[in-house]
Design a protein around this motif. Structure first.
Motif, mmCIF file in Angstrom:
data_model
loop_
_atom_site.group_PDB
_atom_site.id
_atom_site.type_symbol
_atom_site.label_atom_id
_atom_site.label_comp_id
_atom_site.label_asym_id
_atom_site.label_seq_id
_atom_site.Cartn_x
_atom_site.Cartn_y
_atom_site.Cartn_z
ATOM 1 N N ARG A 208 0.847 -1.193 0.000
ATOM 2 C CA ARG A 208 0.000 0.000 0.000
ATOM 3 C C ARG A 208 0.878 1.236 0.000
ATOM 4 O O ARG A 208 1.837 1.324 0.774
ATOM 5 N N ILE A 209 0.581 2.166 -0.897
ATOM 6 C CA ILE A 209 1.308 3.427 -0.982
ATOM 7 C C ILE A 209 0.523 4.467 -0.202
ATOM 8 O O ILE A 209 -0.682 4.660 -0.439
ATOM 9 N N ALA A 210 1.167 5.139 0.726
ATOM 10 C CA ALA A 210 0.489 6.133 1.556
ATOM 11 C C ALA A 210 1.251 7.443 1.506
ATOM 12 O O ALA A 210 2.481 7.464 1.535
ATOM 13 N N ARG A 211 0.502 8.516 1.409
ATOM 14 C CA ARG A 211 1.089 9.854 1.425
ATOM 15 C C ARG A 211 0.291 10.717 2.389
ATOM 16 O O ARG A 211 -0.932 10.604 2.475
ATOM 17 N N SER A 212 0.992 11.596 3.072
ATOM 18 C CA SER A 212 0.307 12.530 3.954
ATOM 19 C C SER A 212 -0.517 13.508 3.128
ATOM 20 O O SER A 212 -0.355 13.607 1.906
ATOM 21 N N PHE A 218 5.998 10.068 2.699
ATOM 22 C CA PHE A 218 5.704 8.913 1.851
ATOM 23 C C PHE A 218 5.996 7.635 2.616
ATOM 24 O O PHE A 218 7.023 7.513 3.280
ATOM 25 N N ARG A 219 5.074 6.656 2.507
ATOM 26 C CA ARG A 219 5.290 5.366 3.146
ATOM 27 C C ARG A 219 4.864 4.255 2.201
ATOM 28 O O ARG A 219 3.844 4.355 1.516
ATOM 29 N N LEU A 220 5.640 3.177 2.173
ATOM 30 C CA LEU A 220 5.277 1.954 1.474
ATOM 31 C C LEU A 220 5.129 0.879 2.541
ATOM 32 O O LEU A 220 6.060 0.615 3.303
ATOM 33 N N ALA A 221 3.929 0.286 2.601
ATOM 34 C CA ALA A 221 3.632 -0.673 3.661
ATOM 35 C C ALA A 221 3.127 -1.980 3.063
ATOM 36 O O ALA A 221 2.488 -1.993 2.006
ATOM 37 N N THR A 222 3.395 -3.079 3.746
ATOM 38 C CA THR A 222 2.945 -4.399 3.311
ATOM 39 C C THR A 222 2.094 -5.032 4.411
ATOM 40 O O THR A 222 2.222 -4.672 5.588
ATOM 41 N N PRO A 223 1.214 -5.976 4.055
ATOM 42 C CA PRO A 223 0.396 -6.646 5.081
ATOM 43 C C PRO A 223 1.284 -7.361 6.101
ATOM 44 O O PRO A 223 2.274 -8.005 5.744
ATOM 45 N N ASP A 224 0.903 -7.232 7.384
ATOM 46 C CA ASP A 224 1.725 -7.852 8.432
ATOM 47 C C ASP A 224 1.250 -9.251 8.811
ATOM 48 O O ASP A 224 1.804 -9.878 9.722
ATOM 49 N N ILE A 232 7.701 -0.594 5.309
ATOM 50 C CA ILE A 232 9.019 -1.101 4.907
ATOM 51 C C ILE A 232 9.881 -0.005 4.292
ATOM 52 O O ILE A 232 11.090 -0.184 4.128
ATOM 53 N N TYR A 233 9.259 1.113 3.946
ATOM 54 C CA TYR A 233 10.034 2.218 3.364
ATOM 55 C C TYR A 233 9.305 3.508 3.699
ATOM 56 O O TYR A 233 8.085 3.608 3.520
ATOM 57 N N GLU A 234 10.055 4.509 4.167
ATOM 58 C CA GLU A 234 9.437 5.778 4.553
ATOM 59 C C GLU A 234 10.427 6.909 4.317
ATOM 60 O O GLU A 234 11.629 6.754 4.550
ATOM 61 N N THR A 235 9.925 8.034 3.846
ATOM 62 C CA THR A 235 10.789 9.198 3.652
ATOM 63 C C THR A 235 9.946 10.462 3.695
ATOM 64 O O THR A 235 8.725 10.422 3.494
ATOM 65 N N VAL A 236 10.601 11.573 3.951
ATOM 66 C CA VAL A 236 9.947 12.885 3.966
ATOM 67 C C VAL A 236 10.650 13.770 2.954
ATOM 68 O O VAL A 236 11.884 13.850 2.928
ATOM 69 N N LYS A 272 9.426 -7.994 1.274
ATOM 70 C CA LYS A 272 9.466 -8.780 2.508
ATOM 71 C C LYS A 272 10.282 -8.084 3.585
ATOM 72 O O LYS A 272 9.914 -8.088 4.758
ATOM 73 N N THR A 273 11.400 -7.488 3.171
ATOM 74 C CA THR A 273 12.315 -6.918 4.164
ATOM 75 C C THR A 273 12.482 -5.405 4.052
ATOM 76 O O THR A 273 12.953 -4.769 4.996
ATOM 77 N N GLY A 274 12.137 -4.829 2.907
ATOM 78 C CA GLY A 274 12.366 -3.406 2.690
ATOM 79 C C GLY A 274 13.785 -3.093 2.284
ATOM 80 O O GLY A 274 14.131 -1.923 2.075
ATOM 81 N N GLU A 275 14.623 -4.108 2.145
ATOM 82 C CA GLU A 275 16.019 -3.894 1.779
ATOM 83 C C GLU A 275 16.152 -3.588 0.289
ATOM 84 O O GLU A 275 15.392 -4.090 -0.541
ATOM 85 N N THR A 276 17.140 -2.763 -0.039
ATOM 86 C CA THR A 276 17.421 -2.443 -1.439
ATOM 87 C C THR A 276 18.128 -3.622 -2.087
ATOM 88 O O THR A 276 19.154 -4.094 -1.603
ATOM 89 N N VAL A 277 17.556 -4.102 -3.197
ATOM 90 C CA VAL A 277 18.117 -5.238 -3.917
ATOM 91 C C VAL A 277 19.043 -4.761 -5.024
ATOM 92 O O VAL A 277 20.111 -5.327 -5.249
ATOM 93 N N LYS A 278 18.634 -3.691 -5.718
ATOM 94 C CA LYS A 278 19.425 -3.207 -6.847
ATOM 95 C C LYS A 278 19.136 -1.731 -7.050
ATOM 96 O O LYS A 278 17.994 -1.283 -6.919
#
Length: 650
Positions: A208-212, A218-224, A232-236, A272-278
């Protein structure tokens, strides 16, 4: 539509034979009727089916627009008249179903009226046409903002993102849509800050993409796994936040673009982890992704004169390479491809090509011409286009495109300066119907890529911040000065014509540099910045500049702290008409929802009150984008008549 002309590839000889235009008697450019230039492209939006056996495209004949679905051999399967709407594109939704995208006027989602995306679904086998979400199990607004192909009970279906209007606040949800009747059933309900989803083929939400509300967080979230969401990813970012393009190389990864300083990176992260793959460094800002029907990213385009692509699928890259090598010297764009990447649709245009669609068949090693965009424009009526490099007064390196009148010597020509809209947009080294039409009437047409234009790197874009009406404006006249010094144009015969932001630049040029331009045409131009920002605030329902992303976008270029900043009055042509010396033509569509009609009306009243020469033409039924052939022609005829009167080419 004629059957395709097929030429088998041997050496490069096939190209010259293929693209040769039908024999025509030589025609003087000025004798080509204006409707040949102003008409909408005869063919557009060509897309190929999954298996490569069928094509869908838009065909225009006069004022009639028809979606055609046919076999690649040329046999027509179904036609749908779309003359009553603003068509925007086509998309294969299944092996048998084609989606027709259009924009319609909607009042429920904003304060006032706005254009919203609508989808009609055509079954090429049964010829049935259904409107997506015309009926649903919830009270849903018939506007679709995202689409994913999938399956339900073994049959093809689509999952779409739409707004449910039950209760308050409205929710941004996911609906499953039946491809044959368009009926929707809600399968996921969004939270208040949801702005988009990554959806799997079974309709489940992968992310799910969420924005204020102000679009800064900005937030990217996955089902828990327990009914909630895990970020899993957030920035301002106060300016440009990340762009989410979709899934990565599979559905367990997401692809986002991130601007860091003056660099743009395409970043693939694990869901799954929010880690950067590439991380892939992009040569310029991404202009659009290409996905296969399995939602796998196979290419990413970037802005540029030679439309460049970063490929993630070797077979698609191979087909693209064949076409670029064979059609060198033309600007090519990738349009569509089959599942196996053996059938590829490419669009070409260039100095002697007003637009041609090609179909490449890798398995048969053949190329076909699907159709030409402007068949009524003779090749010898197309003016040559040059890149002009010059320096701004402060030393910044700039460039622009100069279109010449066919057959005229590049010396002391009358000039029309034609700045683009945006302002964060750009022009290309390509066929431009408006520039070519004016060139056919004897004018050189200059399209300067002023600071703040997009597609030339972040440094070029960011150099425009705070320079609206200032250096962004003088970049235009510095280009004129260069052309004059080189002896290419006559300094006494220069006018300026622009649309949207270009319309503003045309008006501001008359205000701040009356000695440069003898006349101006503003098409859907902004004239009163405070009034424009107030209208935007009312429509978006946001009380401050910092809370409204659209106002924030404008303010960064205008250099204003708020929409009530006094600098906005200084930069508003309608509030500074006293210095204007030449005549001004104002043209505006009645149904413009981007720049309101009252922006031209305000300017017209200000000019009349000051005793200046002005004319306002209102185009009934026209929007912001010159979408309709009759009003495009009316716009072009009025512009040409105005220029011939106030800046005659001979």
């Amino acid at each position: 539509m004629h059957r395709h002309l097929t030429v088998f590839i041997g050496a490069l000889v096939w190209l010259s034979a293929l693209i040769a235009a039908p024999a025509q008697a030589q025609v003087r450019p000025q004798d080509v009727p204006l409707d040949a230039w102003a008409s909408l492209p005869a063919i557009s939006s060509v897309t190929v089916s999954d298996d490569g056996t069928r094509l869908a495209y838009l065909r225009r004949e006069g004022e009639r627009s028809v979606v055609v679905v046919q076999s690649t051999a040329g046999d027509v399967l179904v036609t749908v008249d779309v003359s009553d709407r603003r068509f925007t594109g086509l998309q294969w939704l299944s092996p048998d179903h084609v989606g027709i995208w259009s924009l319609v006027l909607e009042t429920r989602l904003t304060v006032g009226i706005s254009h919203q995306p609508q989808l009609d679904i055509v079954n090429a086998r049964t010829q049935n046409v259904a409107r997506a979400l015309r009926s649903a199990d919830r009270s849903v607004v018939n506007a679709i903002y995202g689409l994913t192909r999938g399956e339900y009970r073994g049959e093809p279906t689509i999952y779409v993102e739409a707004v449910t209007s039950e209760g308050s606040p409205w929710t941004y949800d996911v609906y499953r849509v039946d491809l044959d009747n368009g009926r929707g059933r809600r399968v996921a309900t969004g939270q208040q800050d949801a702005s988009g989803y990554l959806i799997r083929p079974d309709g489940s939400v992968a992310a799910r993409i969420a924005r204020s509300e102000d679009s800064t967080r900005f937030r990217l979230a996955t089902p828990d796994g327990s009914g909630g969401w895990r970020t899993i990813y957030e920035t301002v970012s106060l300016l440009d936040g990340p762009g989410v393009w979709g899934f990565g190389h599979d559905r367990d990864h997401a692809m986002i673009s991130v601007t860091e300083g003056q660099d743009v990176n395409l970043v693939e992260i694990s869901l799954k982890t929010g880690e950067t793959v590439k991380t892939t460094r992009m040569p310029d800002a991404p202009s659009g992704p290409f996905y296969d029907r399995y939602d796998r990213l196979v290419a990413m385009g970037t802005y540029g004169d030679d439309a460049s692509y970063t490929f993630f699928e070797p077979d698609l890259e191979a087909g693209w390479t064949v076409m670029t090598q064979g059609l060198s010297g033309r600007r090519l764009t990738l349009e569509s491809f089959s599942d196996d990447f053996q059938t590829v649709v490419v669009h070409s245009d260039g100095v002697s090509d007003s637009g041609t669609y090609f179909l490449y068949n890798g398995a048969a090693r053949s190329v076909s011409v699907v159709g030409r965009s402007y068949p009524n424009v003779p090749v010898d009526a197309i003016g040559p286009i040059f890149i002009i490099n010059y320096k701004a007064a402060d030393g910044m390196d700039l460039m622009g495109y100069l279109t010449l009148p066919p057959g005229r010597e590049l010396k002391d020509l009358p000039l029309v300066v034609m700045p683009h809209g945006g302002p964060a947009s750009r022009d290309y080294l390509e066929f431009n119907w408006r520039a070519q039409a004016l060139a056919s009437r004897g004018y050189a047409v200059f399209q300067p890529q002023f600071r703040g234009s997009d597609g030339f790197g972040e440094a070029h874009l960011q150099a425009g911040y705070g320079e609206w009406g200032r250096k962004m404006q003088t970049d235009l006249s510095d280009g004129v000065k260069h052309l004059v010094e080189e002896g290419m144009v006559d300094a006494e015969r220069v006018c300026i014509v622009g649309a949207s932001y270009g319309g503003y630049a045309a008006l501001q040029g008359m205000v701040t540099e009356p000695g440069v331009y003898r006349c101006a045409v503003s098409i859907a131009g902004v004239s009163d910045l405070p009034a424009m920002l107030e209208a935007e605030a009312r429509q978006r329902g946001s009380g401050t500049t910092s809370q409204n992303p659209v106002i924030r976008y404008w303010a960064r270029f205008m250099g204003a702290d708020s929409r009530r900043d006094s600098i906005l009055q200084e930069l508003s042509p309608a509030r500074n008409v006293g210095s204007i010396q030449g005549p001004i033509l104002l043209i505006h569509g009645r149904d413009d929802t981007v720049v309101p009609l009252n922006q031209s009306q305000i300017m017209d009243r200000a000019l009349r009150s000051a005793g200046k020469e002005t004319q306002l033409i209102i185009l009934e039924g026209e929007d912001h984008w010159a979408s309709y052939a009759p009003t495009r022609l009316a716009m072009l005829e009025a512009t040409v008549a105005f220029l011939l009167e106030h800046n005659p080419p001979d």
